[in-house]
Write a protein that holds these residues in place. Structure first.
Motif, short mmCIF file in Angstrom:
data_model
loop_
_atom_site.label_atom_id
_atom_site.label_comp_id
_atom_site.label_asym_id
_atom_site.label_seq_id
_atom_site.Cartn_x
_atom_site.Cartn_y
_atom_site.Cartn_z
N GLY A 1 88.87 93.17 -102.98
CA GLY A 1 88.11 94.16 -102.19
C GLY A 1 86.70 94.32 -102.77
N GLY A 2 85.87 94.99 -101.98
CA GLY A 2 84.51 95.24 -102.49
C GLY A 2 84.52 96.31 -103.58
N LYS A 3 85.44 97.24 -103.45
CA LYS A 3 85.49 98.39 -104.36
C LYS A 3 85.52 98.02 -105.85
CE LYS A 3 87.53 102.58 -102.60
NZ LYS A 3 88.81 103.17 -102.17
N HIS B 1 74.36 101.76 -94.34
CA HIS B 1 74.81 102.84 -95.18
C HIS B 1 76.01 103.58 -94.61
CE1 HIS B 1 74.07 107.11 -96.75
NE2 HIS B 1 74.31 106.41 -97.84
N ASN B 2 76.99 103.75 -95.47
CA ASN B 2 78.13 104.63 -95.18
C ASN B 2 77.83 105.95 -95.88
OD1 ASN B 2 80.59 105.88 -94.89
ND2 ASN B 2 81.72 104.50 -96.24
N PRO B 3 77.79 107.08 -95.23
CA PRO B 3 78.31 107.40 -93.90
C PRO B 3 77.28 107.47 -92.77
CG PRO B 3 77.85 109.43 -95.07
CD PRO B 3 77.44 108.30 -95.98
N SER C 1 73.60 96.46 -105.20
CA SER C 1 73.26 96.49 -103.78
C SER C 1 74.55 96.29 -102.97
CB SER C 1 72.24 95.41 -103.47
OG SER C 1 71.84 95.50 -102.14
N ASP C 2 75.05 97.40 -102.43
CA ASP C 2 76.31 97.37 -101.70
C ASP C 2 76.01 96.99 -100.25
OD1 ASP C 2 78.65 97.91 -100.31
OD2 ASP C 2 79.10 99.75 -101.42
N GLU C 3 76.35 95.74 -99.94
CA GLU C 3 76.04 95.20 -98.61
C GLU C 3 77.33 94.84 -97.86
OE1 GLU C 3 72.95 92.18 -99.12
OE2 GLU C 3 71.98 93.41 -100.64
N ILE C 4 78.36 95.67 -98.07
CA ILE C 4 79.66 95.38 -97.46
C ILE C 4 79.58 95.37 -95.92
CG2 ILE C 4 80.55 97.78 -97.38
CD1 ILE C 4 82.77 95.02 -98.68
N TYR C 5 78.58 96.08 -95.36
CA TYR C 5 78.41 96.08 -93.89
C TYR C 5 77.28 95.14 -93.44
CZ TYR C 5 81.25 100.32 -94.25
OH TYR C 5 82.27 101.21 -94.52
N SER C 6 76.96 94.14 -94.27
CA SER C 6 75.78 93.31 -93.98
C SER C 6 75.84 92.61 -92.62
CB SER C 6 75.60 92.27 -95.09
OG SER C 6 76.74 91.45 -95.17
N PHE D 1 85.08 90.73 -97.37
CA PHE D 1 85.71 90.29 -96.13
C PHE D 1 86.25 91.45 -95.29
CE2 PHE D 1 85.63 86.92 -99.14
CZ PHE D 1 85.46 85.76 -98.44
N SER D 2 86.44 92.63 -95.95
CA SER D 2 87.15 93.74 -95.31
C SER D 2 86.59 94.12 -93.95
CB SER D 2 87.10 94.98 -96.20
OG SER D 2 87.65 94.71 -97.45
N LYS D 3 85.29 94.39 -93.91
CA LYS D 3 84.70 94.93 -92.68
C LYS D 3 84.32 93.81 -91.72
CE LYS D 3 84.62 98.73 -95.25
NZ LYS D 3 85.32 99.97 -95.11
N THR D 4 83.79 92.71 -92.26
CA THR D 4 83.29 91.63 -91.41
C THR D 4 84.42 90.95 -90.63
OG1 THR D 4 81.56 91.22 -93.01
CG2 THR D 4 81.98 89.46 -91.44
N TRP E 1 93.82 93.01 -96.80
CA TRP E 1 94.03 91.78 -97.56
C TRP E 1 93.56 91.95 -99.01
CZ3 TRP E 1 94.63 86.52 -95.35
CH2 TRP E 1 94.93 86.54 -94.00
N ARG E 2 92.61 92.81 -99.21
CA ARG E 2 91.97 93.07 -100.48
C ARG E 2 91.25 91.83 -101.02
NH1 ARG E 2 90.32 96.55 -99.51
NH2 ARG E 2 89.78 97.27 -101.58
N MET E 3 90.06 91.63 -100.50
CA MET E 3 89.24 90.53 -101.03
C MET E 3 87.75 90.84 -100.81
SD MET E 3 89.60 86.44 -100.48
CE MET E 3 89.76 86.67 -98.72
C1 LIG Z 1 79.88 101.45 -98.71
C2 LIG Z 1 81.20 100.83 -99.03
N1 LIG Z 1 81.31 100.05 -100.09
C3 LIG Z 1 82.48 99.48 -100.43
C4 LIG Z 1 83.61 99.68 -99.69
C5 LIG Z 1 84.90 99.08 -100.14
O1 LIG Z 1 85.32 98.00 -99.38
P1 LIG Z 1 86.71 97.31 -99.66
O2 LIG Z 1 87.69 97.87 -98.69
O3 LIG Z 1 86.45 95.84 -99.43
O4 LIG Z 1 87.10 97.57 -101.06
C6 LIG Z 1 83.55 100.51 -98.56
C7 LIG Z 1 84.76 100.79 -97.76
O5 LIG Z 1 84.87 101.73 -97.02
C8 LIG Z 1 82.32 101.09 -98.22
O6 LIG Z 1 82.19 101.90 -97.15
#
Ligand SMILES: Cc1ncc(COP(=O)(O)O)c(C=O)c1O
Length: 400
Positions: free
Chosen positions: A110-112, A185-187, A213-218, A245-248, A254-256
């Motif tokens: 996961g990204g976390k 950006h989340n939220p 640089s958190d680009e999970i929503y890139s 991979f989570s959001k895209t 899956w956790r990656m």
């Molecule tokens: C800004 C941000 N970073 C990281 C994550 C974590 O993603 P993942 O589910 O791949 O761990 C999230 C998930 O909601 C998020 O919103």
């Protein structure tokens, strides 16, 4: 002694002090409360959790099933399978327009974990970490846990939820060790433009400050273009890129995910992997290669659908008494301002869950600067979003 007050154990739990500094992600708590209400027979529309409601594309699922049959069921290298690290390096080189090599990539569940590991690897007491507020709650939680000092960078609506670079510059001190950026950006759905990113880079200058640089929503940008600080000359050495991979690919379960960082830091993050997870599941990683190499049309289709839902939902929210919502430029969240309702965010979110049957999050779930806002995820069907709007309107007409 009545059984209700009988101690459940004779041994007191002697928890480590650091656990009191650990925060949480309220989304999961609200989800549990919503589920409890559903058990009582209430109908709830779930707009609290940020995960695509689509199935993972079939080519990725097939690749994982094949990988299982082919015996990808064993431990792999801590930093990830070499082929996946190479594929990610090529992908990031292509999308961020900066050469990246496989030894600069660490694959994690996961990204976390990249947030967790980066902060564990870099931050200690006296170190200051500037992070977006409102923002993903794990940043603040982890900085506190690491005994660093969490320095909030307010993300303001009047700046279209971008970064106020002057304010950022004013927060940088000799103790600043890390700056966290998140775009989209989340939220809030805010997106940093190239001009913003270049101005941020200029504000940091040649200081030895790392940037996460958190680009999970890139891949979820509806207006504007992705521009990463990773590609700013002089910043590759100081940037840890978080993506995954989570959001895209609708692969949250899956956790990656992965981090891209200088190779000397990557070896330490891999050591944290060895100490925690050993490795990311091997068959999952084989599917990750298929995700990056395969046809991307399912990603485009999901994104088009998210954009449509965003348009419908934001237009609807803006009709609700006391609510006003900017059009988010990326990710799949709407972050309406609710100050005109006269209700504090948490109280309003609770009432909407319990009385209107719509689960959303209080802006304060993302930090103190989220007061005055609610976060709705539009990662739900159009039908449910429209039904939620009706419930919200009905509730507002009776209660506001
Ligand atoms: C800004 C941000 N970073 C990281 C994550 C974590 O993603 P993942 O589910 O791949 O761990 C999230 C998930 O909601 C998020 O919103």
């Amino acid at each position: 002694m009545p059984s209700a007050i009988m101690p459940t154990t004779q041994f007191e739990l002697r928890l480590a002090g650091r656990m009191s500094r650990l925060g949480t992600e309220t989304a999961f708590e609200v989800l549990n409360r919503a589920r409890a209400l559903e058990k009582q027979g209430k109908e709830i529309i779930h707009l609290e959790i940020g995960e695509p409601d689509f199935a993972t594309p079939a080519n990725i699922v097939d690749a994982a099933v094949d990988a299982l049959h082919m015996g990808w069921t064993h431990y792999g290298p801590a930093a990830g399978l070499p082929d996946l690290r190479q594929e990610i390096a090529s992908y990031v080189s292509r999308t961020r327009k900066v050469p990246v090599s496989a030894d600069e990539v660490v694959v994690v569940p996961g990204g976390k974990p990249i947030i967790f590991f980066t902060i564990l690897a870099l931050v200690e007491s006296e170190d200051e970490v500037i992070y977006p507020n409102p923002g993903f709650p794990i940043y603040e939680s982890m900085v506190n846990y690491s005994v660093g000092k969490a320095v909030p960078l307010p993300i303001r609506e009047e700046r279209d939820f971008s970064v106020d670079v002057k304010e950022l510059a004013s927060l940088i001190t000799d103790h600043t060790k890390l700056i966290i950026l998140n775009s989209p950006h989340n939220p809030t759905g805010g997106v940093l433009t190239k001009t913003d990113v270049l101005a941020i880079a200029e504000a940091i200058g040649d200081r030895n400050i790392m940037v996460l640089s958190d680009e999970i929503y890139s891949r979820l940008i509806f207006e504007g273009e992705e521009f990463s600080i990773l590609s700013v000359p002089g910043f590759k050495e100081r940037t840890i890129l978080l993506d995954g991979f989570s959001k895209t690919y609708a692969m949250t379960g899956w956790r990656m995910g992965y981090g891209v960082m200088r190779a000397d830091l990557a070896t330490h993050v891999a050591r944290l992997m060895t100490n925690s997870n050993s490795c990311t599941a091997s068959f999952t990683q084989v599917a990750g290669i298929a995700a990056l190499r395969g046809d991307q049309s399912s990603v485009d289709k999901m994104n088009a659908e998210f954009k449509h839902r965003r348009d419908v939902f934001v237009a609807g929210v803006n009709k609700i008494k006391g609510f006003s919502c900017r059009m988010p430029k990326g990710a799949f969240y709407a972050f309406p301002n609710i100050t005109k309702t006269g209700w504090p965010s948490k109280k309003l979110a609770d009432a909407l869950l319990e009385q209107a049957g719509v689960a959303c999050l209080s802006g304060t779930a993302f930090g103190a600067f989220g007061e005055g806002y609610l976060r709705f995820s539009v990662a739900n069907s159009l039908e449910n979003l429209v039904a939620a709007l009706l419930k919200l309107e009905d509730w507002a007409s009776k209660n506001l």
